[in-house]
Design an enzyme around this catalytic site. Sequence first.
Site, short mmCIF file in Angstrom:
data_model
loop_
_atom_site.label_atom_id
_atom_site.label_comp_id
_atom_site.label_asym_id
_atom_site.label_seq_id
_atom_site.Cartn_x
_atom_site.Cartn_y
_atom_site.Cartn_z
CG HIS A 193 205.06 7.86 48.55
ND1 HIS A 193 205.62 8.29 49.73
CD2 HIS A 193 203.82 7.42 48.88
CE1 HIS A 193 204.76 8.12 50.73
NE2 HIS A 193 203.67 7.58 50.25
CB THR A 195 209.79 5.43 57.14
OG1 THR A 195 208.64 6.28 57.04
CG2 THR A 195 209.37 4.11 57.75
#
Length: 229
Positions: free
Chosen positions: A106, A173
């Site tokens: 990301h 996550t």
Amino acid sequence: MAKIVILTGAGISAESGIRTFRASDGLWEEHRIEDVATPEGFARDPQLVHRFYNARRAAASAALPNAAHQALAALEADPRHEVLLVTQNVDDLHARAGSQNLRHMHGSLFGALCAICDTRWPAPDTMHPTDRCPACNATATRPDIVWFGEMPHHMEEIWTALRGADLFVSIGTSGNVYPAAGFVQDAGRAGVETLELNLAPSTGSFDFDRARHGLATQLVPEWVKEICP
Ligand code: OAD
């Protein structure tokens, strides 16, 4: 040599003092995700978006890697394992803990990107909408962060490594953001063993062969000690 692909998310940096994304109010550091993590939000108010990431960069710089980041760096240094560490995090705590075979899918708070010509360079501590691209001189400088609606980095390499791995481990996550949230299914289809280490069961927790729930600073060093006795 065991091949291990590890995916990390905001939970691994939580105990270093960096807040995770999905607070119960749906806001990220008091901002709507659409305002600070989309190309449309940046086009609407680049000043706000730069201020937001300048603050995240300062917070990340002030934070220190914790025992979970350090355990993953130690695992990579162990000659019995081949580790690819894929992180959704935009902080630099894995690198500062010593991880080298690391992919920021990301992007990174410490990178700048020209929205016109795609040139990348190291981000200064404080970025402004008027910063000029060193290559094309445009004033379209943005943080080198993958926003919603944009393609994450290194996907072909990650999928190839996943399919060839012996073990896939997902750490810290919530399993809400694709394509990372689908890695457990991609690995499972390829017959790769899967393990979740997270504070609480993630959205895709049932897809994992095994799951352990608790703090990353406890679970990750314990697991590394088990496989690197
Ligand atoms: P989230 O905030 O969605 O999820 C964090 C996860 O970490 C949750 O499942 C928590 O239960 C867990 N957690 C919290 N504290 C923990 C601790 N001390 N030890 C272990 N686990 C803990 O964060 P991500 O899943 O990383 O994208 O979010 C994925 C992406 O969504 C981010 O990369 C970001 C965001 O929008 C972009 O910026 C493009």
